[in-house]
Design a protein around this motif. Sequence first.
Motif, short mmCIF file in Angstrom:
data_model
loop_
_atom_site.label_atom_id
_atom_site.label_comp_id
_atom_site.label_asym_id
_atom_site.label_seq_id
_atom_site.Cartn_x
_atom_site.Cartn_y
_atom_site.Cartn_z
N HIS A 40 9.12 0.88 -32.77
CA HIS A 40 7.89 1.66 -32.76
C HIS A 40 8.19 3.10 -33.13
O HIS A 40 9.24 3.64 -32.77
CB HIS A 40 7.25 1.65 -31.36
N SER A 43 4.44 5.14 -28.97
CA SER A 43 4.23 4.23 -27.85
C SER A 43 2.82 3.65 -27.88
O SER A 43 1.91 4.27 -28.42
CB SER A 43 4.44 4.99 -26.54
N PRO A 44 2.61 2.48 -27.29
CA PRO A 44 1.24 1.98 -27.15
C PRO A 44 0.43 2.75 -26.11
O PRO A 44 -0.79 2.56 -26.01
CB PRO A 44 1.43 0.52 -26.74
N ASP A 65 6.29 9.14 -26.48
CA ASP A 65 6.66 8.82 -27.86
C ASP A 65 8.08 9.22 -28.25
O ASP A 65 8.37 9.46 -29.42
CB ASP A 65 5.67 9.46 -28.83
N GLU A 124 1.76 -3.51 -36.88
CA GLU A 124 0.72 -2.94 -36.03
C GLU A 124 0.27 -1.61 -36.61
O GLU A 124 1.10 -0.80 -37.07
CB GLU A 124 1.25 -2.75 -34.60
N GLU A 126 -0.63 1.21 -35.41
CA GLU A 126 -0.14 2.47 -34.86
C GLU A 126 1.13 2.95 -35.54
O GLU A 126 1.40 4.15 -35.59
CB GLU A 126 0.10 2.33 -33.35
N ASN A 127 1.93 2.01 -36.09
CA ASN A 127 3.16 2.38 -36.78
C ASN A 127 2.99 2.48 -38.29
O ASN A 127 3.96 2.77 -39.00
CB ASN A 127 4.24 1.33 -36.48
N TYR A 265 -4.45 -0.65 -17.94
CA TYR A 265 -4.50 -0.27 -19.37
C TYR A 265 -4.14 -1.45 -20.27
O TYR A 265 -4.62 -1.53 -21.41
CB TYR A 265 -3.56 0.91 -19.62
N LEU A 269 -5.15 -3.98 -24.67
CA LEU A 269 -4.38 -4.63 -25.72
C LEU A 269 -4.90 -6.02 -26.05
O LEU A 269 -4.44 -6.65 -27.00
CB LEU A 269 -2.90 -4.71 -25.32
N ALA A 291 -3.70 -5.45 -29.83
CA ALA A 291 -2.59 -4.53 -30.02
C ALA A 291 -2.35 -4.20 -31.49
O ALA A 291 -1.96 -3.08 -31.83
CB ALA A 291 -1.32 -5.10 -29.41
N LEU A 294 -4.43 -1.20 -32.45
CA LEU A 294 -4.39 -0.04 -31.57
C LEU A 294 -3.92 1.21 -32.30
O LEU A 294 -2.93 1.19 -33.02
CB LEU A 294 -3.44 -0.33 -30.40
N PRO A 296 -3.34 4.53 -30.53
CA PRO A 296 -3.47 5.13 -29.19
C PRO A 296 -3.74 6.62 -29.17
O PRO A 296 -4.40 7.11 -28.25
CB PRO A 296 -2.13 4.79 -28.53
#
Length: 388
Positions: A40, A43-44, A65, A124, A126-127, A265, A269, A291, A294, A296
């Motif tokens: 990652h 972080s999620p 992070d 994902e 987020e990345n 939380y 996800l 997820a 996501l 975040p």
Amino acid sequence: MSRSVSPGIVWATSAPVAAGVGHLNLAKLAGMGSLWTVDHLVSPFPRAIWDPGFTFLAKGSPTPDEAFDFATALGHLAARAGNVRLAVGVTDPHRRHPVSLAQTFLTLAHLTRKPPILGLGAGERENLDPYGVTHDRPVARLAEAVQIIRKCFDATEPFDFAGEFFRLDQAVLDLRAPKGRRPEIWLAAHGPRMLELTGRYADGWYPWEPVGPDEYGRRLREVQGAAKRAGRDPEAIQAAQVLTVVLGRDEQHVRRLLRAKSVRYLALLADAGAWRAFGAEHPLGPDFRGAMDLLPHRYSRTQVEDAISAAPDELVASRVVAGTPKQVRDRIGGLVDAGLRHPVLVAASALVTPADAVYSMAGLVWLSRSLRTRRAARISPVAQEVSA
């Protein structure tokens, strides 16, 4: 033949480095078979809510992070891994070229005693999105990447590959794994296309979506059926499952842990369909895919707080395996009877307080040892259904 259960543990692959060493030492103490890193960039957990009211870990780190590069981290741990297999669960072929991934894991095979595991997934957001990384048609791209990586592991001469996403022209990768340490490819697969891909090309199946024994067994049969159609041994596919556990001393302790923000939380996800199953709309949208969708750090503190409050208690409980260590062992036992061989454990309860973290780590040791002594049910009923 009956097969033993080989648990593993996940390290979030974030600072400090000592956390990785600690997870590896715990894995060795518990007799676990694998230590899994993650790949990652962030972080999620949203930065907006990262404070001591969310998790005590925020007292020691001002950001969630502080993410390490998984390959460097695994190289650091390799010399002390012993019989624990080192793995990433998972990386993707969008940020990292498949030949580069193959080289990384062939290198790691020279540094470890056991074959390393290359876990791959479709990626994902987020990345990817914040960094401008293209990830259209992720399953098709992954299918090509897996084929290329297998060629890299086995080719003895320069090779070509002509795909839609990757093209290789007399590519050379002469680095070979030492005997008995050829890296394995495990896929994070949930939907039909990914399950088919796992059976056709992968050495292992590494899902993370929480399901019950019946659904787990059904999906495993899909993987094994795909393996049989590809002329492979269905029983050779290693069957894993990421299991987020909440470990308490008694029912009252478990209920308190399930009310903690950092545990609640996890319901965010889940995808929108899972929320609707519990009579609620997902706060992040009616088409939210869980997820993989996501982002975040695009959510405000108010958004996250409201979303956590909106999560039905039953949904929160469905996303984890909660109970005393013995109760959790028995629930995992149902998945073992459905074909699970590699439960990979994440202790969400370790996020709540320092005391909960200590209890959770001790509980993981007990849980792993207890699962290892259990002889898994014969896998042949699943394999027989595939071959029938």
